[in-house]
Design a protein around this motif. Structure first.
Motif, mmCIF file in Angstrom:
data_model
loop_
_atom_site.group_PDB
_atom_site.id
_atom_site.type_symbol
_atom_site.label_atom_id
_atom_site.label_comp_id
_atom_site.label_asym_id
_atom_site.label_seq_id
_atom_site.Cartn_x
_atom_site.Cartn_y
_atom_site.Cartn_z
ATOM 1 N N ARG A 107 0.833 -1.203 0.000
ATOM 2 C CA ARG A 107 0.000 0.000 0.000
ATOM 3 C C ARG A 107 0.870 1.256 0.000
ATOM 4 N N ALA A 108 1.907 1.271 0.827
ATOM 5 C CA ALA A 108 2.792 2.429 0.913
ATOM 6 C C ALA A 108 3.496 2.675 -0.417
ATOM 7 N N ALA A 109 3.953 1.608 -1.067
ATOM 8 C CA ALA A 109 4.649 1.750 -2.346
ATOM 9 C C ALA A 109 3.736 2.348 -3.412
ATOM 10 N N ILE A 110 2.498 1.872 -3.472
ATOM 11 C CA ILE A 110 1.556 2.349 -4.491
ATOM 12 C C ILE A 110 1.214 3.817 -4.269
ATOM 13 N N GLN A 160 -1.540 -7.554 -10.780
ATOM 14 C CA GLN A 160 -0.136 -7.650 -11.165
ATOM 15 C C GLN A 160 0.618 -8.541 -10.174
ATOM 16 N N VAL A 161 1.613 -9.256 -10.696
ATOM 17 C CA VAL A 161 2.374 -10.216 -9.885
ATOM 18 C C VAL A 161 3.840 -9.784 -9.840
ATOM 19 N N CYS A 162 4.383 -9.641 -8.635
ATOM 20 C CA CYS A 162 5.790 -9.295 -8.454
ATOM 21 C C CYS A 162 6.648 -10.548 -8.565
ATOM 22 N N ASP A 163 7.799 -10.408 -9.117
ATOM 23 C CA ASP A 163 8.747 -11.511 -9.270
ATOM 24 C C ASP A 163 10.039 -11.144 -8.535
ATOM 25 N N ALA A 164 10.286 -11.702 -7.352
ATOM 26 C CA ALA A 164 9.496 -12.653 -6.595
ATOM 27 C C ALA A 164 8.550 -11.955 -5.628
ATOM 28 N N ASP A 165 8.932 -10.763 -5.159
ATOM 29 C CA ASP A 165 8.084 -9.972 -4.287
ATOM 30 C C ASP A 165 8.423 -8.506 -4.505
ATOM 31 N N LEU A 166 7.753 -7.628 -3.774
ATOM 32 C CA LEU A 166 7.963 -6.193 -3.965
ATOM 33 C C LEU A 166 9.406 -5.795 -3.685
ATOM 34 N N GLU A 167 9.988 -6.330 -2.604
ATOM 35 C CA GLU A 167 11.364 -5.968 -2.268
ATOM 36 C C GLU A 167 12.327 -6.370 -3.372
ATOM 37 N N ALA A 179 9.543 0.499 1.587
ATOM 38 C CA ALA A 179 8.658 0.583 0.425
ATOM 39 C C ALA A 179 8.518 2.038 0.009
ATOM 40 N N ARG A 180 8.301 2.917 0.974
ATOM 41 C CA ARG A 180 8.201 4.351 0.672
ATOM 42 C C ARG A 180 9.535 4.911 0.189
ATOM 43 N N ALA A 181 10.590 4.626 0.938
ATOM 44 C CA ALA A 181 11.883 5.240 0.646
ATOM 45 C C ALA A 181 12.453 4.790 -0.696
ATOM 46 N N LEU A 182 12.325 3.520 -1.017
ATOM 47 C CA LEU A 182 12.874 3.020 -2.275
ATOM 48 C C LEU A 182 12.072 3.517 -3.469
ATOM 49 N N VAL A 183 10.748 3.535 -3.349
ATOM 50 C CA VAL A 183 9.935 4.061 -4.447
ATOM 51 C C VAL A 183 10.214 5.548 -4.641
ATOM 52 N N GLY A 226 13.135 3.360 -14.262
ATOM 53 C CA GLY A 226 13.401 2.379 -13.217
ATOM 54 C C GLY A 226 12.219 1.910 -12.412
ATOM 55 N N VAL A 227 10.991 2.115 -12.863
ATOM 56 C CA VAL A 227 9.831 1.685 -12.086
ATOM 57 C C VAL A 227 9.540 0.215 -12.395
ATOM 58 N N PRO A 228 9.475 -0.637 -11.376
ATOM 59 C CA PRO A 228 9.148 -2.043 -11.637
ATOM 60 C C PRO A 228 7.838 -2.180 -12.405
ATOM 61 N N ARG A 229 7.826 -3.108 -13.340
ATOM 62 C CA ARG A 229 6.675 -3.264 -14.224
ATOM 63 C C ARG A 229 5.358 -3.487 -13.485
ATOM 64 N N PRO A 230 5.310 -4.346 -12.452
ATOM 65 C CA PRO A 230 4.022 -4.534 -11.778
ATOM 66 C C PRO A 230 3.467 -3.253 -11.175
ATOM 67 N N LEU A 231 4.324 -2.435 -10.582
ATOM 68 C CA LEU A 231 3.861 -1.173 -10.000
ATOM 69 C C LEU A 231 3.406 -0.208 -11.081
ATOM 70 N N ALA A 232 4.193 -0.116 -12.152
ATOM 71 C CA ALA A 232 3.839 0.800 -13.236
ATOM 72 C C ALA A 232 2.515 0.416 -13.870
ATOM 73 N N ARG A 233 2.332 -0.873 -14.129
ATOM 74 C CA ARG A 233 1.100 -1.324 -14.782
ATOM 75 C C ARG A 233 -0.107 -1.167 -13.863
ATOM 76 N N LEU A 234 0.093 -1.390 -12.579
ATOM 77 C CA LEU A 234 -1.011 -1.223 -11.637
ATOM 78 C C LEU A 234 -1.453 0.229 -11.596
ATOM 79 N N LEU A 235 -0.499 1.145 -11.518
ATOM 80 C CA LEU A 235 -0.859 2.559 -11.447
ATOM 81 C C LEU A 235 -1.537 3.000 -12.753
ATOM 82 N N ASP A 236 -1.069 2.495 -13.875
ATOM 83 C CA ASP A 236 -1.728 2.803 -15.154
ATOM 84 C C ASP A 236 -3.171 2.298 -15.162
ATOM 85 N N ARG A 237 -3.394 1.166 -14.534
ATOM 86 C CA ARG A 237 -4.725 0.550 -14.536
ATOM 87 C C ARG A 237 -5.731 1.371 -13.749
#
Length: 218
Positions: A47-50, A129-136, A194-198, A206-217
């Motif tokens: 949630r914080a990352a998004i 969206q699915v993270c590979d392997a996780d958000l971190e 999650a906040r600091a890295l994003v 450099g935005v991970p694809r799952p996060l980018a696609r989710l925000l676009d959605r």
């Protein structure tokens, strides 16, 4: 507190059951009219990352009627789909999960009538969206090990990280593995980073694809 945030909290209380569940259910139903999309995520760090990524794009998801709901673990997805999805409030849905938890999301999306025999591409089509392997892991690969270490230093945690690296179980592991374990050592740290890295991502490349696609959605 905005309506989307109030809706998220009411929804979590509703699903949890207990003496406050009935009141929370009424509140969630009353507020659902102001919710455009419910984004179902595994935990508070997601949630914080998004929200951080949205803010960097000048967006306020809550004001837009997007509720980002932490499930308290992927295995709870079925309960939240029961109340948010077709069997319940019938909201537009999206979500984010780890690769290892994809099966829970897929199984329950199919159960509530949002597809059958869902493939990874089908999940993306539904907004999940699915993270590979996780958000971190996604964020470490996006920033690189040196970039993550720079963020750790900015948070004043270089010494704890070096101490962690010196533990017998960590000494011979790749630095990327050490970073992933360090970031996930407790829930408060996961949300902090999650906040600091994003916040440190290069939005152009450099935005991970799952996060980018989710925000676009949403």
């Amino acid at each position: 507190m905005g309506e989307s945030r109030s809706f998220e909290q009411a929804l979590v209380t509703w699903v949890a059951g207990g003496p406050e569940a009935e009141r929370a259910a009424r509140t969630a139903r009353e507020l659902a009219g102001g919710v455009r999309t419910a984004v179902l995520v595994e935990g508070d760090s997601d949630r914080a990352a998004i929200h951080t990524l949205a803010a960097r794009h000048g967006r306020d998801l809550g004001a837009e009627g997007v509720a980002v709901v932490p499930l308290g673990g992927a295995t709870n997805i079925g309960h939240f789909l029961n109340v948010c999805g077709p069997p319940g409030l019938g909201l537009a849905l999206a979500g984010l999960c780890d690769l290892g938890e994809e099966r829970y999301f897929r199984r329950h999306l199919e159960r509530v009538g949002l597809g059958s025999g869902l493939t990874p591409e089908d999940l993306e089509g539904l907004g999940f969206q699915v993270c590979d392997a996780d958000l971190e892991d996604e964020l470490i690969r996006a920033l690189g090990a040196d970039g993550v270490i720079r963020v750790i230093d900015a948070q004043g945690e270089t010494r704890p990280f070096r101490t962690f690296q010196g533990q017998p179980a960590q000494r011979d592991r790749p630095v990327e593995h050490q970073l992933r374990r360090f970031l996930g050592t407790h829930s408060g740290r996961k949300e902090l980073y999650a906040r600091a890295l994003v916040a440190d991502l290069d939005l152009a490349a450099g935005v991970p694809r799952p996060l980018a696609r989710l925000l676009d959605r949403v």
